[in-house]
Scaffold this active site. Sequence first.
Site, PDB file in Angstrom:
ATOM      1  N   TYR A  52       0.824  -1.173   0.189  1.00 32.73           N
ATOM      2  CA  TYR A  52       0.088  -0.262  -0.076  1.00 32.73           C
ATOM      3  C   TYR A  52       0.848   1.066   0.182  1.00 32.73           C
ATOM      4  O   TYR A  52       1.924   1.480   0.821  1.00 32.73           O
ATOM      5  CB  TYR A  52      -1.029   0.148   0.861  1.00 32.73           C
ATOM      6  CG  TYR A  52      -1.715   1.464   1.381  1.00 32.73           C
ATOM      7  CD1 TYR A  52      -2.896   1.509   0.500  1.00 32.73           C
ATOM      8  CD2 TYR A  52      -1.269   2.541   2.286  1.00 32.73           C
ATOM      9  CE1 TYR A  52      -3.660   2.562   0.611  1.00 32.73           C
ATOM     10  CE2 TYR A  52      -1.887   3.367   2.760  1.00 32.73           C
ATOM     11  CZ  TYR A  52      -2.968   3.806   1.741  1.00 32.73           C
ATOM     12  OH  TYR A  52      -3.607   5.129   1.527  1.00 32.73           O
ATOM     13  N   GLU A  88      -3.523   7.162  -4.024  1.00 27.46           N
ATOM     14  CA  GLU A  88      -3.352   6.077  -2.908  1.00 27.46           C
ATOM     15  C   GLU A  88      -3.237   5.086  -4.523  1.00 27.46           C
ATOM     16  O   GLU A  88      -4.208   5.079  -5.676  1.00 27.46           O
ATOM     17  CB  GLU A  88      -4.771   6.260  -2.569  1.00 27.46           C
ATOM     18  CG  GLU A  88      -4.704   4.710  -1.696  1.00 27.46           C
ATOM     19  CD  GLU A  88      -6.439   4.763  -0.557  1.00 27.46           C
ATOM     20  OE1 GLU A  88      -5.981   4.790   0.668  1.00 27.46           O
ATOM     21  OE2 GLU A  88      -6.945   4.647  -1.270  1.00 27.46           O
TER      22      GLU A  88
END
Length: 396
Positions: free
Chosen positions: A118, A206
Amino acid sequence: MNVHEFQGKSVLKAYNVDIQEGFVAETPDQAVMVARQLKELFGSDFCVVKAQIHAGGRGKGGGVKLAKSAEEAGQLAQKMLGMQLVTPQTGPEGKKVKRVLIAQDVYYKGQTEPKEFYISMLLDRNTGKYIFMYSPDGGMSIEEVAERTPERIFTETIDPSSGLQPFQARNIAFNLGLTGEAWKSMQRFLPAVYEAFMGCDAQLLEINPVLKTSDDRIIAVDCKLVLDDNALYRHPDLAAMRDVDEEDPVEVEAGSHNLNFVKLDGNVGCMVNGAGLAMATMDIIKLSGGAPANFLDVGGGANPKTVEAGFRIILKDPAVKAILINIFGGIVRCDRVANGVVEAYKSIGSISVPVIVRLQGTNAEEAKLIIDNSGLEVFSAISFRDAADLVRKVLN
């Protein structure tokens, strides 16, 4: 402004960020055609069908499926297109899927196992610096990672005056547990992500997951990109990516009248000029036993048309039991706003909920007389306490 995954990936690619390649389809036949095209490009029958909506958690809602052939990609697309996809971020009403992304399969077998990470980048408003937030545990369960094992979430603060430094990119790669060629690939990946974030004036970038493939490439498999509305004038190509069908229709309508509107879950509609006064007005409503139904800032140039538009937008909410107009006449004269309220009231014809008007500032006394002598069912307030008492009265 939010953009779709396929649009965000196109931005990343323009800044030399390696991505999971794919093409958009709006019909099952297009999905089959794209899947066949991907097979020609990458040599695999497998592909991924991904619903394109402005919400995360699509995989958990059934909006991301693996197809083992072009024909299966068409079948999956047929099921997804037109469906109301419900995810943890859409609410129970979900969002209608109007297009799907047919993407290459990047989880192929090789010398090592694929690994998901991530990575996100955002602004820390407390420090005025940027932050890379990242974790070695990427994928659909990143929220659970943050909740249960917060020590697995790392941050790297970036000073905008100097940008991302090589030692910081190395630090991120080490914390992600990368070595060898994958470690080198991450050194190329992170600066490109930084340049993409800065280059398009993003508020949030993101990528979940960032994938280390089995041959040690680092690629963006997903992309959530939020652009700063105030900077879109510098990026007409990005502004053209706006999909109003994905936005709240009431907020779109408010924007067309240059009104700043945010829907809230309450019973008292607010019409105010200035964000600070709006926050104070919402406090008044709460202290009076009500709850604000919206944030609506008409700005410094309130006139009959904007006031009427504000009324109509607030009244679209069936939960609204009263409307509080709280205007400070600094830039705009209070009597002008009062005339706008009267004209708007008459133009709409019938307003079924009580309206409380508090006007302070330039020509406030004249404004009160206009409201009081209008013959309309409008309550006039002078002080904050008066407004609070009237809110309490009309709700009871």
